[in-house]
Design an enzyme around this catalytic site. Structure first.
Site, PDB file in Angstrom:
ATOM      1  N   SER A 135       0.838  -1.176  -0.022  1.00  0.00           N
ATOM      2  CA  SER A 135       0.044  -0.082  -0.160  1.00  0.00           C
ATOM      3  C   SER A 135       0.792   1.173   0.103  1.00  0.00           C
ATOM      4  CB  SER A 135      -0.940  -0.066   1.286  1.00  0.00           C
ATOM      5  OG  SER A 135      -1.752   1.165   1.592  1.00  0.00           O
ATOM      6  N   LYS A 161      -1.088  -1.053  -4.436  1.00  0.00           N
ATOM      7  CA  LYS A 161      -2.177  -0.177  -4.230  1.00  0.00           C
ATOM      8  C   LYS A 161      -1.755   1.165  -4.068  1.00  0.00           C
ATOM      9  CE  LYS A 161      -4.788   0.292   0.236  1.00  0.00           C
ATOM     10  NZ  LYS A 161      -5.517  -0.477   1.241  1.00  0.00           N
ATOM     11  N   LYS A 163      -2.774   5.246  -2.812  1.00  0.00           N
ATOM     12  CA  LYS A 163      -3.922   5.993  -1.995  1.00  0.00           C
ATOM     13  C   LYS A 163      -4.326   7.194  -2.850  1.00  0.00           C
ATOM     14  CE  LYS A 163      -4.004   3.921   2.087  1.00  0.00           C
ATOM     15  NZ  LYS A 163      -5.072   3.182   2.778  1.00  0.00           N
ATOM     16  N   ASP A 188      -7.032   3.297  -3.056  1.00  0.00           N
ATOM     17  CA  ASP A 188      -7.742   3.330  -2.024  1.00  0.00           C
ATOM     18  C   ASP A 188      -8.092   4.718  -1.623  1.00  0.00           C
ATOM     19  OD1 ASP A 188      -8.834   2.842   0.463  1.00  0.00           O
ATOM     20  OD2 ASP A 188      -6.925   1.812   1.468  1.00  0.00           O
ATOM     21  N   GLU A 213     -11.062   0.886  -3.501  1.00  0.00           N
ATOM     22  CA  GLU A 213     -11.427   0.425  -2.215  1.00  0.00           C
ATOM     23  C   GLU A 213     -11.924   1.736  -1.423  1.00  0.00           C
ATOM     24  OE1 GLU A 213      -8.046  -0.764  -0.074  1.00  0.00           O
ATOM     25  OE2 GLU A 213      -8.730  -0.902   1.651  1.00  0.00           O
ATOM     26  N   ASP A 238     -13.813  -1.603   2.808  1.00  0.00           N
ATOM     27  CA  ASP A 238     -12.998  -1.676   4.147  1.00  0.00           C
ATOM     28  C   ASP A 238     -13.732  -1.147   5.201  1.00  0.00           C
ATOM     29  OD1 ASP A 238     -10.893  -1.202   5.898  1.00  0.00           O
ATOM     30  OD2 ASP A 238      -9.618  -0.133   4.576  1.00  0.00           O
ATOM     31  N   LYS A 262      -9.842  -6.968   7.935  1.00  0.00           N
ATOM     32  CA  LYS A 262      -9.058  -6.607   8.734  1.00  0.00           C
ATOM     33  C   LYS A 262      -9.417  -7.105  10.319  1.00  0.00           C
ATOM     34  CE  LYS A 262      -7.503  -2.131   6.671  1.00  0.00           C
ATOM     35  NZ  LYS A 262      -7.519  -0.591   6.800  1.00  0.00           N
ATOM     36  N   GLY A 290      -4.399  -4.067   5.923  1.00  0.00           N
ATOM     37  CA  GLY A 290      -3.318  -3.941   7.146  1.00  0.00           C
ATOM     38  C   GLY A 290      -3.603  -2.544   7.634  1.00  0.00           C
TER      39      GLY A 290
HETATM   40  O1  OSB Z   1      -7.433   1.793   4.699  1.00  0.00           O
HETATM   41  O2  OSB Z   1      -6.289  -0.003   4.212  1.00  0.00           O
HETATM   42  C1  OSB Z   1      -6.006   1.302   4.703  1.00  0.00           C
HETATM   43  C2  OSB Z   1      -3.181   1.795   7.182  1.00  0.00           C
HETATM   44  C3  OSB Z   1      -3.983   2.258   8.047  1.00  0.00           C
HETATM   45  C4  OSB Z   1      -5.296   2.631   8.235  1.00  0.00           C
HETATM   46  C5  OSB Z   1      -5.989   2.156   6.960  1.00  0.00           C
HETATM   47  C6  OSB Z   1      -5.311   1.594   5.886  1.00  0.00           C
HETATM   48  C7  OSB Z   1      -4.000   1.307   5.910  1.00  0.00           C
HETATM   49  C8  OSB Z   1      -3.209   1.013   4.716  1.00  0.00           C
HETATM   50  C9  OSB Z   1      -2.049   0.431   5.270  1.00  0.00           C
HETATM   51  O3  OSB Z   1      -3.546   0.912   3.579  1.00  0.00           O
HETATM   52  C10 OSB Z   1      -1.992  -1.065   4.930  1.00  0.00           C
HETATM   53  C11 OSB Z   1      -0.647  -1.738   5.653  1.00  0.00           C
HETATM   54  O4  OSB Z   1       0.197  -1.758   4.830  1.00  0.00           O
HETATM   55  O5  OSB Z   1      -0.498  -2.103   6.614  1.00  0.00           O
HETATM   56 MG    MG Z   2      -8.638   0.767   3.339  1.00  0.00          MG
END
Ligand code: OSB
Ligand code: MG
Length: 370
Positions: A135, A161, A163, A188, A213, A238, A262, A290
């Site tokens: 990510s 992925k 953001k 995302d 996402e 999510d 998660k 994650g």
């Molecule tokens: O939206 O998936 C998410 C991290 C913290 C809170 C929300 C998200 C995330 C990540 C990081 O996208 C995922 C990771 O590599 O742990």
């Molecule tokens: Mg997410």
């Protein structure tokens, strides 16, 4: 197992690079590490709360309060024959899923160790390696984003992925697609858009994305169903999936075609597996999200993601993507084929390095049975 001692630690670990999303920028990860002792065994879990109620309504302080004043007193000093009977005692507690998930993780590690099996095997996992992705946060410039992605592709990741946020979306995605025409790419939004942004979101259909996402409201299911009808690209939820009931509603309404699981968000491994099974029965793939976990939480994620319907690569990346020095050994690594090994030792299968854990501990509290 009789639970004789539970310890909570507020930990603070510096990220190797700031992680920017539509929610803001993070430079440190502050979580709660939960330790459960019973029958001479120790179990570890990570509560993935953040200091602020942004991704989730829970905060470090609310989780600490709920653990200390309700969840821990519920089980301390008592004898349980399985994880489920310990969870049942606290079943009256509504919400506060991250707090519950942290304790469930530590209890499950302890019970897996008691059974002499890996957490993966204990949860019903079958694979010894899992596909993983990375990510990538928002970057200061598009050139920097392309450079960071190239580095991760060199590391072996087969799925990227990125953001996105209002004003930092379609042009970024198009630039990434131009530079890397063949990679598995997903985006995302962390709830940054509304139905008024449908036109931009529809334009993403031309970028060959695996999924989009959480584009809309963090607790929305209905508007996502209206948006999904306008898109060819699958929506993946999510934030708005808290339990199996939400997953069933979202699938029945056509709000998404993929779900990110998660354990922290849904209240633990047990609920995660329910959602996993529900999706499997409908032919809907899931993947493991994650929360920038330390090695303790990551080990739990890897174990859960070894279940069969976690068929898409998870946001479970190598230790070095997050931290210079982790609190467990060995570090998690990704292979050139984009997979990660599932630890096979008892419980979480990695060793907690106490001296390092001590160094990242901001505050701790310890609860013992009489
Ligand atoms: O939206 O998936 C998410 C991290 C913290 C809170 C929300 C998200 C995330 C990540 C990081 O996208 C995922 C990771 O590599 O742990
Ligand atoms: Mg997410």
């Amino acid at each position: 197992m009789r639970i004789t001692r539970i310890e909570l630690r507020h930990t603070k670990m510096e990220l190797v690079s700031p992680f920017e999303t539509s929610l803001g920028v993070e430079r440190f990860e502050e979580h709660i590490i939960v330790r459960v002792d019973g029958d001479g065994l120790t179990g570890w879990g990570e509560c993935v709360v953040e200091p602020t109620p942004s991704y989730s309504y829970e905060t470090l302080q609310t989780a600490w309060h709920v653990l200390k004043d309700f969840l821990i007193p519920g089980i301390l000093g008592k004898e349980f024959d399985c994880v489920g009977s310990a969870l049942a005692v606290n079943g009256w507690v509504r919400g506060h899923r991250m707090a519950r998930a942290g304790l469930e993780a530590a209890l499950t590690d302890a019970f897996a160790r008691a059974a002499g099996v890996s957490l993966s095997a204990f949860l019903g996992g079958r694979r010894t390696r899992i596909p993983v992705g990375v990510s990538v946060g928002l970057q200061p410039t598009t050139a920097e984003l392309l450079r960071v992605i190239a580095g991760y592709l060199d590391d072996g990741y087969k799925r990227i992925k990125i953001k996105i946020a209002p004003g930092r979306d379609i042009t970024l995605v198009q630039a990434v697609r131009r530079e890397f025409p063949d990679i598995h790419l997903q985006v995302d939004a962390n709830s940054a858009y509304t139905l008024d942004d449908s036109e931009m979101l529809r334009s993403l259909d031309d970028c060959d994305l695996q999924l989009i996402e959480q584009p809309l409201g963090y607790d929305d299911i209905f508007d996502h169903s209206l948006l999904q009808r306008q898109l060819r690209t699958p929506i993946c939820l999510d934030e708005s999936i808290y339990n199996t009931s939400d997953a069933r509603a979202a699938l029945a309404l056509g709000s998404c075609r993929i779900i990110n699981i998660k354990p922290g968000r849904v209240g633990g491994y047990t609920e995660s597996i329910r959602i996993h099974d529900c999706c499997a029965s409908q032919g809907v793939p899931v993947w493991h999200g994650g929360m920038d976990e330390s090695g303790i939480g990551r080990a739990g994620n890897v174990a859960l993601a070894s279940l069969p319907n976690f068929s898409l690569p998870g946001d479970i990346s190598a230790t070095k993507r997050y931290y210079r020095e982790d609190i467990v050994e060995p570090a998690f690594e990704v292979d050139q084929d984009g997979t990660m090994a599932v630890p096979s030792g008892p419980g979480i299968g990695v060793e907690v390095i106490m001296e390092r854990l001590e160094r990242v501990t901001v505050h701790k509290d310890d609860f013992r049975s009489a």
